[in-house]
Scaffold this motif. Structure first.
Motif, short mmCIF file in Angstrom:
data_model
loop_
_atom_site.label_atom_id
_atom_site.label_comp_id
_atom_site.label_asym_id
_atom_site.label_seq_id
_atom_site.Cartn_x
_atom_site.Cartn_y
_atom_site.Cartn_z
N SER A 1 -0.01 59.22 31.85
CA SER A 1 1.34 58.88 31.40
C SER A 1 2.19 58.49 32.61
N VAL B 1 -4.87 56.03 37.73
CA VAL B 1 -4.79 54.98 36.72
C VAL B 1 -5.86 53.93 37.02
N THR B 2 -6.41 53.34 35.95
CA THR B 2 -7.42 52.28 36.10
C THR B 2 -6.90 51.00 35.45
N ASN C 1 -7.97 49.61 32.92
CA ASN C 1 -7.96 49.75 31.45
C ASN C 1 -6.55 49.99 30.93
N TYR C 2 -5.74 50.68 31.71
CA TYR C 2 -4.37 50.95 31.30
C TYR C 2 -3.62 49.64 31.03
N ASP D 1 -6.68 46.95 28.34
CA ASP D 1 -7.14 47.27 26.99
C ASP D 1 -6.11 46.81 25.97
N ILE E 1 -5.28 48.32 23.27
CA ILE E 1 -4.48 49.52 23.06
C ILE E 1 -4.63 50.37 24.31
N PRO E 2 -3.57 50.51 25.10
CA PRO E 2 -3.68 51.26 26.36
C PRO E 2 -4.08 52.71 26.09
N PRO E 3 -4.82 53.31 27.01
CA PRO E 3 -5.20 54.71 26.84
C PRO E 3 -3.96 55.62 26.84
N ALA E 4 -4.10 56.77 26.19
CA ALA E 4 -2.98 57.71 26.08
C ALA E 4 -2.64 58.36 27.42
N THR E 5 -3.65 58.49 28.27
CA THR E 5 -3.42 59.05 29.60
C THR E 5 -3.97 58.09 30.62
#
Length: 172
Positions: A111, A96-97, A99-100, A103, A105-109
């Motif tokens: 999970s 995980v970075t 960005n999770y 951002d 809108i958090p990235p989809a992966t």
């Protein structure tokens, strides 16, 4: 054939593993730097996080806890977990970075595979002005943190005493 089949079956049973149970034996974030998204606000609640490959430790501070500084002395504040501040451990499907968390809108992966909220503990914050007198330096420590999984299993080997240092601007 039977002489070969029985030992092979026995070995497969002994060497098999369970994919259904995630075993968390240690939560260790002491060597990881605390991060936030943007600048911290002294008079509101703040979210800080620490990332360790596929794990995250998320600290939601109670509103105003960082607004306790004085220019000429060190001030200590405490906040109870989970009634005032919240501490959450998350285990992800892959690395995980920031960005999770940062951002819009958090990235989809990745999970979330497992999430455990602390049921007890204390956040202690020591605040003092830096040498220039332009920022407060907040040293955040955690104590008596207790994570209990949904099945009642307690995670006891915690190495998260030093959460980290963050700064806020001294307002004039």
């Amino acid at each position: 054939m039977r002489k070969f089949f029985c030992p092979a079956l026995l070995m497969s049973v002994l060497l098999s593993c369970s994919d259904g149970d995630l075993q968390i034996e240690t939560i260790d974030f002491d060597s990881v730097t605390a991060q936030s998204c943007g600048s911290l606000q002294a008079d509101s609640g703040n979210v800080l996080f620490k990332l360790n490959e596929d794990e995250a430790l998320i600290l939601e501070l109670e509103s105003g806890i960082l607004n306790k500084g004085k220019l000429d002395e060190t001030v200590t504040s405490t906040s109870a977990v989970p009634s005032k501040s919240k501490l959450t451990y998350r285990f992800f499907s892959e690395k995980v970075t920031s960005n999770y968390f940062c951002d819009d809108i958090p990235p989809a992966t990745p999970s979330v595979v497992d999430e455990i909220a602390a049921e007890d503990g204390t956040v202690t914050i020591e605040t003092k002005a830096d040498a220039d007198g332009t920022n407060y330096v907040h040293t955040i420590r955690l104590s008596d943190i207790s994570f209990v999984r949904a099945n009642g299993e307690r995670i006891t080997n915690l190495t998260i005493n030093e959460f980290g240092e963050v700064t806020t601007a001294i307002s004039n």
